[in-house]
Write a protein that holds these residues in place. Structure first.
Motif, PDB file in Angstrom:
ATOM      1  N   ALA A 110      -0.184  -1.881 -11.052  1.00  9.30           N
ATOM      2  CA  ALA A 110      -0.971  -2.466 -12.130  1.00  9.30           C
ATOM      3  C   ALA A 110      -0.779  -1.572 -13.346  1.00  9.30           C
ATOM      4  CB  ALA A 110      -2.440  -2.542 -11.737  1.00  9.30           C
ATOM      5  N   ARG A 111       0.122  -1.983 -14.224  1.00  9.71           N
ATOM      6  CA  ARG A 111       0.574  -1.166 -15.346  1.00  9.71           C
ATOM      7  C   ARG A 111       1.155   0.133 -14.802  1.00  9.71           C
ATOM      8  NH1 ARG A 111      -3.788  -4.041 -17.164  1.00  9.71           N
ATOM      9  NH2 ARG A 111      -3.347  -5.369 -18.956  1.00  9.71           N
ATOM     10  N   GLU A 112       0.561   1.264 -15.090  1.00  5.27           N
ATOM     11  CA  GLU A 112       1.105   2.543 -14.627  1.00  5.27           C
ATOM     12  C   GLU A 112       0.458   3.026 -13.326  1.00  5.27           C
ATOM     13  OE1 GLU A 112       3.727   4.004 -16.149  1.00  5.27           O
ATOM     14  OE2 GLU A 112       3.723   2.225 -17.418  1.00  5.27           O
ATOM     15  N   GLN A 113      -0.493   2.280 -12.806  1.00  2.00           N
ATOM     16  CA  GLN A 113      -1.206   2.714 -11.606  1.00  2.00           C
ATOM     17  C   GLN A 113      -0.682   2.003 -10.378  1.00  2.00           C
ATOM     18  OE1 GLN A 113      -5.382   2.251 -12.520  1.00  2.00           O
ATOM     19  NE2 GLN A 113      -5.369   4.108 -13.749  1.00  2.00           N
ATOM     20  N   LYS A 114      -0.813   2.690  -9.213  1.00  2.78           N
ATOM     21  CA  LYS A 114      -0.299   2.134  -7.958  1.00  2.78           C
ATOM     22  C   LYS A 114      -1.341   2.233  -6.858  1.00  2.78           C
ATOM     23  CE  LYS A 114       4.447   3.429  -8.959  1.00  2.78           C
ATOM     24  NZ  LYS A 114       5.566   4.290  -8.598  1.00  2.78           N
ATOM     25  N   ILE A 115      -1.422   1.150  -6.079  1.00  2.35           N
ATOM     26  CA  ILE A 115      -2.240   1.125  -4.873  1.00  2.35           C
ATOM     27  C   ILE A 115      -1.280   0.877  -3.712  1.00  2.35           C
ATOM     28  CG2 ILE A 115      -4.097  -0.035  -3.629  1.00  2.35           C
ATOM     29  CD1 ILE A 115      -5.135  -0.994  -6.379  1.00  2.35           C
ATOM     30  N   VAL A 116      -1.328   1.738  -2.690  1.00  2.00           N
ATOM     31  CA  VAL A 116      -0.442   1.614  -1.536  1.00  2.00           C
ATOM     32  C   VAL A 116      -1.244   1.117  -0.340  1.00  2.00           C
ATOM     33  CG1 VAL A 116       1.089   2.829   0.058  1.00  2.00           C
ATOM     34  CG2 VAL A 116       1.072   3.438  -2.377  1.00  2.00           C
ATOM     35  N   PHE A 117      -0.792  -0.005   0.232  1.00  2.00           N
ATOM     36  CA  PHE A 117      -1.382  -0.575   1.438  1.00  2.00           C
ATOM     37  C   PHE A 117      -0.438  -0.237   2.595  1.00  2.00           C
ATOM     38  CE2 PHE A 117      -2.569  -3.185  -2.180  1.00  2.00           C
ATOM     39  CZ  PHE A 117      -3.953  -3.243  -2.057  1.00  2.00           C
ATOM     40  N   SER A 118      -0.885   0.602   3.506  1.00  2.00           N
ATOM     41  CA  SER A 118       0.045   1.143   4.503  1.00  2.00           C
ATOM     42  C   SER A 118      -0.083   0.546   5.900  1.00  2.00           C
ATOM     43  CB  SER A 118      -0.111   2.657   4.572  1.00  2.00           C
ATOM     44  OG  SER A 118      -1.454   2.976   4.859  1.00  2.00           O
ATOM     45  N   ALA A 119      -1.032  -0.339   6.122  1.00  2.00           N
ATOM     46  CA  ALA A 119      -1.195  -1.022   7.408  1.00  2.00           C
ATOM     47  C   ALA A 119      -1.150  -0.032   8.573  1.00  2.00           C
ATOM     48  CB  ALA A 119      -0.153  -2.123   7.546  1.00  2.00           C
ATOM     49  N   ASP A 120      -0.453  -0.389   9.652  1.00  2.00           N
ATOM     50  CA  ASP A 120      -0.345   0.479  10.824  1.00  2.00           C
ATOM     51  C   ASP A 120       0.982   1.234  10.844  1.00  2.00           C
ATOM     52  OD1 ASP A 120      -2.840  -0.083  11.832  1.00  2.00           O
ATOM     53  OD2 ASP A 120      -2.157  -1.670  13.154  1.00  2.00           O
ATOM     54  N   SER A 121       1.470   1.571   9.671  1.00  2.00           N
ATOM     55  CA  SER A 121       2.772   2.235   9.563  1.00  2.00           C
ATOM     56  C   SER A 121       2.802   3.569  10.309  1.00  2.00           C
ATOM     57  CB  SER A 121       3.118   2.463   8.086  1.00  2.00           C
ATOM     58  OG  SER A 121       2.098   3.203   7.443  1.00  2.00           O
ATOM     59  N   GLU A 122       4.005   3.944  10.710  1.00  2.00           N
ATOM     60  CA  GLU A 122       4.234   5.172  11.475  1.00  2.00           C
ATOM     61  C   GLU A 122       4.938   6.207  10.592  1.00  2.00           C
ATOM     62  OE1 GLU A 122       3.824   5.713  15.032  1.00  2.00           O
ATOM     63  OE2 GLU A 122       2.593   3.894  15.080  1.00  2.00           O
ATOM     64  N   MET A 123       4.968   7.441  11.064  1.00  2.00           N
ATOM     65  CA  MET A 123       5.594   8.532  10.306  1.00  2.00           C
ATOM     66  C   MET A 123       7.074   8.251  10.034  1.00  2.00           C
ATOM     67  SD  MET A 123       4.778  11.240   8.708  1.00  2.00           S
ATOM     68  CE  MET A 123       3.157  11.539   9.357  1.00  2.00           C
ATOM     69  N   SER A 124       7.769   7.603  10.974  1.00  2.00           N
ATOM     70  CA  SER A 124       9.191   7.284  10.766  1.00  2.00           C
ATOM     71  C   SER A 124       9.368   6.418   9.522  1.00  2.00           C
ATOM     72  CB  SER A 124       9.766   6.570  11.990  1.00  2.00           C
ATOM     73  OG  SER A 124       9.075   5.352  12.228  1.00  2.00           O
ATOM     74  N   GLN A 125       8.429   5.511   9.261  1.00  2.00           N
ATOM     75  CA  GLN A 125       8.511   4.672   8.070  1.00  2.00           C
ATOM     76  C   GLN A 125       8.340   5.512   6.807  1.00  2.00           C
ATOM     77  OE1 GLN A 125       5.732   1.606   9.984  1.00  2.00           O
ATOM     78  NE2 GLN A 125       6.716   0.455   8.349  1.00  2.00           N
ATOM     79  N   TRP A 126       7.420   6.469   6.834  1.00  2.00           N
ATOM     80  CA  TRP A 126       7.186   7.292   5.653  1.00  2.00           C
ATOM     81  C   TRP A 126       8.374   8.172   5.341  1.00  2.00           C
ATOM     82  CZ3 TRP A 126       3.895   5.879   2.253  1.00  2.00           C
ATOM     83  CH2 TRP A 126       2.871   5.021   2.646  1.00  2.00           C
ATOM     84  N   ARG A 127       9.079   8.632   6.372  1.00  2.00           N
ATOM     85  CA  ARG A 127      10.295   9.421   6.123  1.00  2.00           C
ATOM     86  C   ARG A 127      11.368   8.535   5.490  1.00  2.00           C
ATOM     87  NH1 ARG A 127       9.437  14.449   7.491  1.00  2.00           N
ATOM     88  NH2 ARG A 127       8.024  14.946   9.188  1.00  2.00           N
ATOM     89  N   ALA A 128      11.476   7.295   5.952  1.00  2.00           N
ATOM     90  CA  ALA A 128      12.453   6.363   5.378  1.00  2.00           C
ATOM     91  C   ALA A 128      12.062   5.984   3.940  1.00  2.00           C
ATOM     92  CB  ALA A 128      12.560   5.109   6.246  1.00  2.00           C
TER      93      ALA A 128
END
Length: 197
Positions: free
Chosen positions: A110-128
């Motif tokens: 939203a313009r310069e701001q960000k909201i992250v919806f991460s659901a049931d994500s795992e650490m492997s996803q965050w590394r990717a």
């Protein structure tokens, strides 16, 4: 409209699809190993067969190399992007019988701001995600903490990396039922977030 294809949690999606099918322009989903067994898919397939839902309205959410925009309202400077999983990551998770790594991780800009919806994500996803972002620390004003601040990591080192090196978060929101039987939120996740501000 965005739906996760978890068979045990699709009643609302089926109802919404039935009630508003004439107004739906896009259904975005990540196909996990349970998707074709859900009542949501059965309803979608009925609508496709009877031509009440055009094929073009179905959009797979998997990342195709870069963060993928799935919706935008340029007049309001709003954009929704999917940042995980990629098609290959999704297929690998399904082959391993792991549903959590098929969770769609979304960013609402939203313009310069960000909201992250991460659901049931795992650490492997965050590394990717970190690799796809060029190894840069991702800044967001609000983070919906992965997996209800439950077990999505292997060690304290993982949490220190995520909250200290990969993400720069203003406010972390933990969505959790007060009577859940999973022990959410985990103290090690809360401690790591607190340690890194």
């Amino acid at each position: 409209m965005l739906f996760r294809s978890d068979g045990s949690k699709t009643g609302g999606a089926v109802s919404l699809l039935g009630e508003y099918q004439d107004r739906i322009r896009r259904i975005c989903f990540v196909q996990d190993d349970q998707f074709l067994k859900t009542s949501f898919w059965r309803r979608i397939s009925e609508l496709l067969k009877t031509k009440k839902l055009p094929e073009s309205h179905l959009v797979r959410l998997e990342v195709t190399g870069h963060f993928q925009e799935v919706w935008a309202d340029p007049a309001k400077s709003l954009r929704l992007k999917v940042i995980s999983p990629s098609a290959a990551e999704n297929l690998m998770a399904q082959a391993e019988g792991s549903q959590n790594p098929t969770s769609a991780v979304l960013i609402l800009e939203a313009r310069e701001q960000k909201i992250v919806f991460s659901a049931d994500s795992e650490m492997s996803q965050w590394r990717a995600i970190h690799r796809r972002a060029g190894g840069n620390r991702m800044k967001c004003e609000i983070l919906a903490v992965p997996h209800h601040a439950g077990q999505f990591h292997s060690s304290k080192k993982d949490l220190d990396w995520l909250f200290g090196e990969a993400l720069d978060v203003g406010v972390a929101v933990v969505s959790v039922g007060t009577t859940n039987s999973y022990g959410h939120p985990r103290q090690d996740v809360i401690s790591a977030m607190t340690k890194h501000g």
